[in-house]
Design a protein around this motif. Sequence first.
Motif, PDB file in Angstrom:
ATOM      1  N   PRO A   1      25.925  40.830   3.049  1.00 28.99           N
ATOM      2  CA  PRO A   1      26.765  39.850   2.349  1.00 28.99           C
ATOM      3  C   PRO A   1      27.497  38.932   3.311  1.00 28.99           C
ATOM      4  CG  PRO A   1      26.995  42.007   1.346  1.00 28.99           C
ATOM      5  CD  PRO A   1      26.171  42.201   2.585  1.00 28.99           C
ATOM      6  N   GLY A   2      27.523  37.654   2.940  1.00 33.15           N
ATOM      7  CA  GLY A   2      28.249  36.669   3.726  1.00 33.15           C
ATOM      8  C   GLY A   2      27.521  36.129   4.927  1.00 33.15           C
ATOM      9  N   GLN A   3      26.280  36.555   5.164  1.00 35.03           N
ATOM     10  CA  GLN A   3      25.549  36.116   6.362  1.00 35.03           C
ATOM     11  C   GLN A   3      24.185  35.537   6.011  1.00 35.03           C
ATOM     12  OE1 GLN A   3      25.508  38.920   9.633  1.00 35.03           O
ATOM     13  NE2 GLN A   3      27.475  39.788   9.030  1.00 35.03           N
ATOM     14  N   THR A   4      24.117  34.817   4.909  1.00 31.30           N
ATOM     15  CA  THR A   4      22.817  34.307   4.461  1.00 31.30           C
ATOM     16  C   THR A   4      22.627  32.824   4.752  1.00 31.30           C
ATOM     17  OG1 THR A   4      23.750  33.919   2.246  1.00 31.30           O
ATOM     18  CG2 THR A   4      22.625  36.012   2.622  1.00 31.30           C
ATOM     19  N   LYS A   5      23.483  32.193   5.514  1.00 33.45           N
ATOM     20  CA  LYS A   5      23.325  30.774   5.808  1.00 33.45           C
ATOM     21  C   LYS A   5      22.076  30.512   6.632  1.00 33.45           C
ATOM     22  CE  LYS A   5      28.217  29.530   5.519  1.00 33.45           C
ATOM     23  NZ  LYS A   5      29.392  28.975   6.230  1.00 33.45           N
TER      24      LYS A   5
ATOM     25  N   GLY B   1      12.245  32.599  -6.156  1.00 30.82           N
ATOM     26  CA  GLY B   1      13.643  32.321  -5.842  1.00 30.82           C
ATOM     27  C   GLY B   1      14.557  33.180  -6.690  1.00 30.82           C
ATOM     28  N   PHE B   2      15.868  32.997  -6.505  1.00 32.72           N
ATOM     29  CA  PHE B   2      16.835  33.835  -7.200  1.00 32.72           C
ATOM     30  C   PHE B   2      18.045  33.006  -7.613  1.00 32.72           C
ATOM     31  CE2 PHE B   2      14.355  36.246  -4.238  1.00 32.72           C
ATOM     32  CZ  PHE B   2      13.934  37.326  -4.995  1.00 32.72           C
ATOM     33  N   THR B   3      18.614  33.378  -8.750  1.00 32.32           N
ATOM     34  CA  THR B   3      19.844  32.755  -9.209  1.00 32.32           C
ATOM     35  C   THR B   3      20.714  33.859  -9.786  1.00 32.32           C
ATOM     36  OG1 THR B   3      20.731  30.915 -10.530  1.00 32.32           O
ATOM     37  CG2 THR B   3      18.990  32.225 -11.537  1.00 32.32           C
ATOM     38  N   VAL B   4      21.853  33.494 -10.351  1.00 32.28           N
ATOM     39  CA  VAL B   4      22.726  34.470 -10.998  1.00 32.28           C
ATOM     40  C   VAL B   4      22.917  34.066 -12.443  1.00 32.28           C
ATOM     41  CG1 VAL B   4      25.051  35.456 -11.066  1.00 32.28           C
ATOM     42  CG2 VAL B   4      23.902  35.141  -8.874  1.00 32.28           C
ATOM     43  N   GLY B   5      22.670  35.006 -13.356  1.00 39.41           N
ATOM     44  CA  GLY B   5      22.912  34.783 -14.774  1.00 39.41           C
ATOM     45  C   GLY B   5      24.189  35.484 -15.198  1.00 39.41           C
ATOM     46  N   GLU B   6      24.786  35.006 -16.287  1.00 40.46           N
ATOM     47  CA  GLU B   6      25.980  35.638 -16.835  1.00 40.46           C
ATOM     48  C   GLU B   6      25.791  35.855 -18.327  1.00 40.46           C
ATOM     49  OE1 GLU B   6      29.198  32.993 -15.981  1.00 40.46           O
ATOM     50  OE2 GLU B   6      28.517  31.448 -17.381  1.00 40.46           O
ATOM     51  N   CYS B   7      26.361  36.948 -18.826  1.00 39.64           N
ATOM     52  CA  CYS B   7      26.238  37.300 -20.242  1.00 39.64           C
ATOM     53  C   CYS B   7      27.532  36.942 -20.951  1.00 39.64           C
ATOM     54  CB  CYS B   7      25.926  38.783 -20.395  1.00 39.64           C
ATOM     55  SG  CYS B   7      25.525  39.268 -22.092  1.00 39.64           S
ATOM     56  N   VAL B   8      27.492  35.912 -21.793  1.00 40.83           N
ATOM     57  CA  VAL B   8      28.658  35.422 -22.523  1.00 40.83           C
ATOM     58  C   VAL B   8      28.375  35.543 -24.017  1.00 40.83           C
ATOM     59  CG1 VAL B   8      30.161  33.449 -22.949  1.00 40.83           C
ATOM     60  CG2 VAL B   8      29.242  33.827 -20.657  1.00 40.83           C
ATOM     61  N   ALA B   9      29.256  36.252 -24.719  1.00 39.60           N
ATOM     62  CA  ALA B   9      29.114  36.464 -26.163  1.00 39.60           C
ATOM     63  C   ALA B   9      27.743  37.056 -26.503  1.00 39.60           C
ATOM     64  CB  ALA B   9      29.339  35.151 -26.921  1.00 39.60           C
ATOM     65  N   GLY B  10      27.289  37.964 -25.635  1.00 38.68           N
ATOM     66  CA  GLY B  10      26.036  38.658 -25.897  1.00 38.68           C
ATOM     67  C   GLY B  10      24.783  37.897 -25.550  1.00 38.68           C
TER      68      GLY B  10
ATOM     69  N   SER C   1      22.343  25.741 -11.961  1.00 36.91           N
ATOM     70  CA  SER C   1      20.912  25.397 -11.948  1.00 36.91           C
ATOM     71  C   SER C   1      20.291  25.618 -10.576  1.00 36.91           C
ATOM     72  CB  SER C   1      20.721  23.932 -12.366  1.00 36.91           C
ATOM     73  OG  SER C   1      21.394  23.064 -11.455  1.00 36.91           O
ATOM     74  N   THR C   2      21.062  26.108  -9.609  1.00 35.12           N
ATOM     75  CA  THR C   2      20.569  26.262  -8.246  1.00 35.12           C
ATOM     76  C   THR C   2      19.771  27.550  -8.094  1.00 35.12           C
ATOM     77  OG1 THR C   2      22.525  25.093  -7.443  1.00 35.12           O
ATOM     78  CG2 THR C   2      21.237  26.316  -5.814  1.00 35.12           C
ATOM     79  N   THR C   3      18.657  27.469  -7.365  1.00 32.20           N
ATOM     80  CA  THR C   3      17.852  28.640  -7.024  1.00 32.20           C
ATOM     81  C   THR C   3      17.930  28.861  -5.520  1.00 32.20           C
ATOM     82  OG1 THR C   3      16.359  28.216  -8.877  1.00 32.20           O
ATOM     83  CG2 THR C   3      15.560  29.672  -7.151  1.00 32.20           C
TER      84      THR C   3
ATOM     85  N   ARG D   1      23.966  35.840  -4.498  1.00 30.50           N
ATOM     86  CA  ARG D   1      25.248  36.539  -4.670  1.00 30.50           C
ATOM     87  C   ARG D   1      26.351  35.827  -3.892  1.00 30.50           C
ATOM     88  NH1 ARG D   1      21.987  40.931  -2.730  1.00 30.50           N
ATOM     89  NH2 ARG D   1      20.888  41.938  -4.467  1.00 30.50           N
ATOM     90  N   ASP D   2      26.048  35.466  -2.642  1.00 37.13           N
ATOM     91  CA  ASP D   2      27.048  34.803  -1.811  1.00 37.13           C
ATOM     92  C   ASP D   2      27.530  33.508  -2.446  1.00 37.13           C
ATOM     93  OD1 ASP D   2      26.754  36.814   0.019  1.00 37.13           O
ATOM     94  OD2 ASP D   2      25.881  35.572   1.604  1.00 37.13           O
ATOM     95  N   ALA D   3      26.585  32.707  -2.947  1.00 38.28           N
ATOM     96  CA  ALA D   3      26.927  31.376  -3.451  1.00 38.28           C
ATOM     97  C   ALA D   3      27.575  31.422  -4.825  1.00 38.28           C
ATOM     98  CB  ALA D   3      25.671  30.504  -3.490  1.00 38.28           C
ATOM     99  N   GLU D   4      27.030  32.237  -5.724  1.00 41.17           N
ATOM    100  CA  GLU D   4      27.466  32.173  -7.117  1.00 41.17           C
ATOM    101  C   GLU D   4      28.643  33.087  -7.447  1.00 41.17           C
ATOM    102  OE1 GLU D   4      26.523  29.953  -9.198  1.00 41.17           O
ATOM    103  OE2 GLU D   4      25.035  29.107  -7.834  1.00 41.17           O
TER     104      GLU D   4
END
Length: 332
Positions: free
Chosen positions: A150-154, A216-225, A232-234, A242-245
Amino acid sequence: MVYDANQVPEHLLIKIEHRDDPVSAVSEDDARNRAAAYPKLMWGAPIFGSAQEANGRWRILRLNADSPQDARDSLASHFRRLHSETPQTPEHAAERAEYESVYELLDWEAVDELTVNGSRYRIIRAQPFIRMGADGPEPPRPTDPDPYPPGQTKRDTSQLDGFAIDPAAGTGLTNGLVRMEMISASYHPRAVPGDVHADSRLAVTTHPNVVLLPVGFTVGECVAGRWRPRSSTTYATPQDARDAESFSISDVGVKLDDDTPMEEFMAAYERARAAHRPPRADDFELKGVPCRVTRVETFVRVGPDGPEGPRPSDPDSHLPPARLMQEPDASA
């Protein structure tokens, strides 16, 4: 048209290779298990970029734009860089002049096909998708590389840059099956406007094969189920996502408004960034909202002349920059 087995054109070929090495065997097993656990494919908005043809093979330059015009602007910047890097000598004068002519053209015109100093360039279109299962979107697979803490993905760079769009390249069985499934896939007629659906059906004919791009990878969030992307970034790796989002402007602690000195805000930003500890898990919470690192797959359609370009129904975000600057005067 029917082809002899040894005469199938490259743009129609899917070449399945059996690989005996342990890594390939585990990857194939992961892919089969995930296809069963996350059987529903959900398409996202298309992304756009540019590619260059060299020695008969198209390679991606960049593929991270939300619209065709954003991709054209990025390509113009590419030619500006080439112009600046080309020696200012008499023998390179014609080369520099052509780069200058092309980026000036792109400043004014929405051009998707170019030949510059003997190389072909094209604005291309790609289709991202994710897999969904009973518990939500597919997380990273055990075999997906995630090398940095974590924190070293630049240090991570996009695997798409320089990627060869080669439909004849060998692939594993599972990816081959995915490609065959995507070949005939198009937008659902009830999910999109009529012209968007018509263009997607036409693309099946004009560009009848697909190539899978690096994951690629992104982060999703669960809102109201319901699951939705946080942005929109991958990103190139799970930890990069994880670091970015997991950090946002709202975490700074100092409100940025007209009365806030920029120096004060930036100092607070750096302090908050340094104190932030990105998660390592694929599932975590941010301010009480469930989040998940989500695996994003992408394909590009290919035809006899290479990768697919923008479709007429693809929304274009804005005019070329030089024309955009004139727009207030035109409307006055």
